[in-house]
Design an enzyme around this catalytic site. Structure first.
Site, PDB file in Angstrom:
ATOM      1  N   GLU A 153      41.356  42.870  48.368  1.00  0.00           N
ATOM      2  CA  GLU A 153      42.339  41.850  48.737  1.00  0.00           C
ATOM      3  C   GLU A 153      43.441  41.702  47.691  1.00  0.00           C
ATOM      4  O   GLU A 153      44.462  41.056  47.952  1.00  0.00           O
ATOM      5  CB  GLU A 153      41.637  40.506  48.970  1.00  0.00           C
ATOM      6  CG  GLU A 153      41.215  39.752  47.731  1.00  0.00           C
ATOM      7  CD  GLU A 153      39.967  40.276  47.046  1.00  0.00           C
ATOM      8  OE1 GLU A 153      39.548  39.644  46.065  1.00  0.00           O
ATOM      9  OE2 GLU A 153      39.414  41.315  47.467  1.00  0.00           O
ATOM     10  N   CYS A 170      33.357  43.242  45.477  1.00  0.00           N
ATOM     11  CA  CYS A 170      33.083  42.982  44.067  1.00  0.00           C
ATOM     12  C   CYS A 170      31.640  42.495  43.886  1.00  0.00           C
ATOM     13  O   CYS A 170      30.712  43.253  44.114  1.00  0.00           O
ATOM     14  CB  CYS A 170      34.110  42.020  43.469  1.00  0.00           C
ATOM     15  SG  CYS A 170      34.107  42.050  41.650  1.00  0.00           S
ATOM     16  N   HIS A 229      38.651  44.792  44.034  1.00  0.00           N
ATOM     17  CA  HIS A 229      39.141  43.690  44.860  1.00  0.00           C
ATOM     18  C   HIS A 229      40.144  44.248  45.864  1.00  0.00           C
ATOM     19  O   HIS A 229      41.334  44.343  45.571  1.00  0.00           O
ATOM     20  CB  HIS A 229      39.779  42.613  43.983  1.00  0.00           C
ATOM     21  CG  HIS A 229      38.785  41.768  43.269  1.00  0.00           C
ATOM     22  ND1 HIS A 229      38.113  40.731  43.877  1.00  0.00           N
ATOM     23  CD2 HIS A 229      38.317  41.817  41.997  1.00  0.00           C
ATOM     24  CE1 HIS A 229      37.282  40.164  43.014  1.00  0.00           C
ATOM     25  NE2 HIS A 229      37.381  40.822  41.869  1.00  0.00           N
TER      26      HIS A 229
END
Length: 200
Positions: A183, A77, A181
């Site tokens: 994650e 990001c 993102h």
């Protein structure tokens, strides 16, 4: 495997730590230069403002450390944006790894009112061109929250279309970056992080 997550004033580290734990990796979160340099893999996450983040990197000397790294590095990001040449956010000079400019989405480029900034939620990635995306199908869904984007370039390894086509991911030498993102991108994101950890 020794994985370091760079600690600075714009890091979204808890969700990254959790994703790595799902893969059996206990990473360290650190701003210690020697620990970052000696890590097998380095993750450079980020949320927030590019200008203040770069100020912090300059103040702590992390800017010089990051650009000197030779092991695989993954920017996430804001981390991707800080690895680019410059950002329209605060007219910020960034680290210059990727030869790309970061621009702000302009909703007036589309007549429809359905486009909102920030670009938030699930969207697809296509034109996948890297081992980073091994095991993923074209048009896999990933999770975004951003108002700024890296333009398409020769270093683009995945593309997303929102208002304009932009770089969902970039690669140069040992540096990788994803605008989404990873994650928080469910199974696709975990696959991408797992692939990154396998890159030598």
């Amino acid at each position: 495997m020794n994985v370091a997550i760079i600690k600075y004033n714009a890091g979204n580290v808890q969700s990254v730590l959790y994703a790595l734990q799902r893969l059996g990796i206990d990473a360290i979160v650190t701003d210690d230069h020697s620990k970052i340099i000696s890590a097998d893999k380095v993750i450079f996450p980020g949320v927030g403002n590019a200008s203040s983040a770069m100020e912090y990197l300059y103040k702590t000397g992390l800017d010089k450390i990051i650009i000197s790294l030779t092991q695989p590095v993954l920017g996430i990001c804001l981390g991707l944006q800080l690895l680019c040449n410059e950002s329209e956010e605060g007219k910020t000079k960034c680290l210059g790894i990727f030869d790309v400019a970061v621009k702000k989405f302009k909703t007036d480029l589309k007549e429809e009112n359905s486009y909102k900034v920030p670009h938030m939620g699930w969207n697809t990635i296509h034109s996948l061109a890297s081992p980073l995306f091994g095991g993923l199908n074209e048009n896999s869904f990933v999770y975004y929250v951003h108002s700024y984007y890296a333009e398409l370039s020769a270093q683009t390894i995945a593309t997303t279309d929102y208002i304009v086509p932009f770089s969902a991911a970039l690669h140069k030498n040992n540096f990788y970056g994803v605008q989404f993102h990873s994650e928080k991108s469910a199974d696709a994101g975990i696959q991408i992080i797992s692939n990154f950890l396998k890159i030598s």
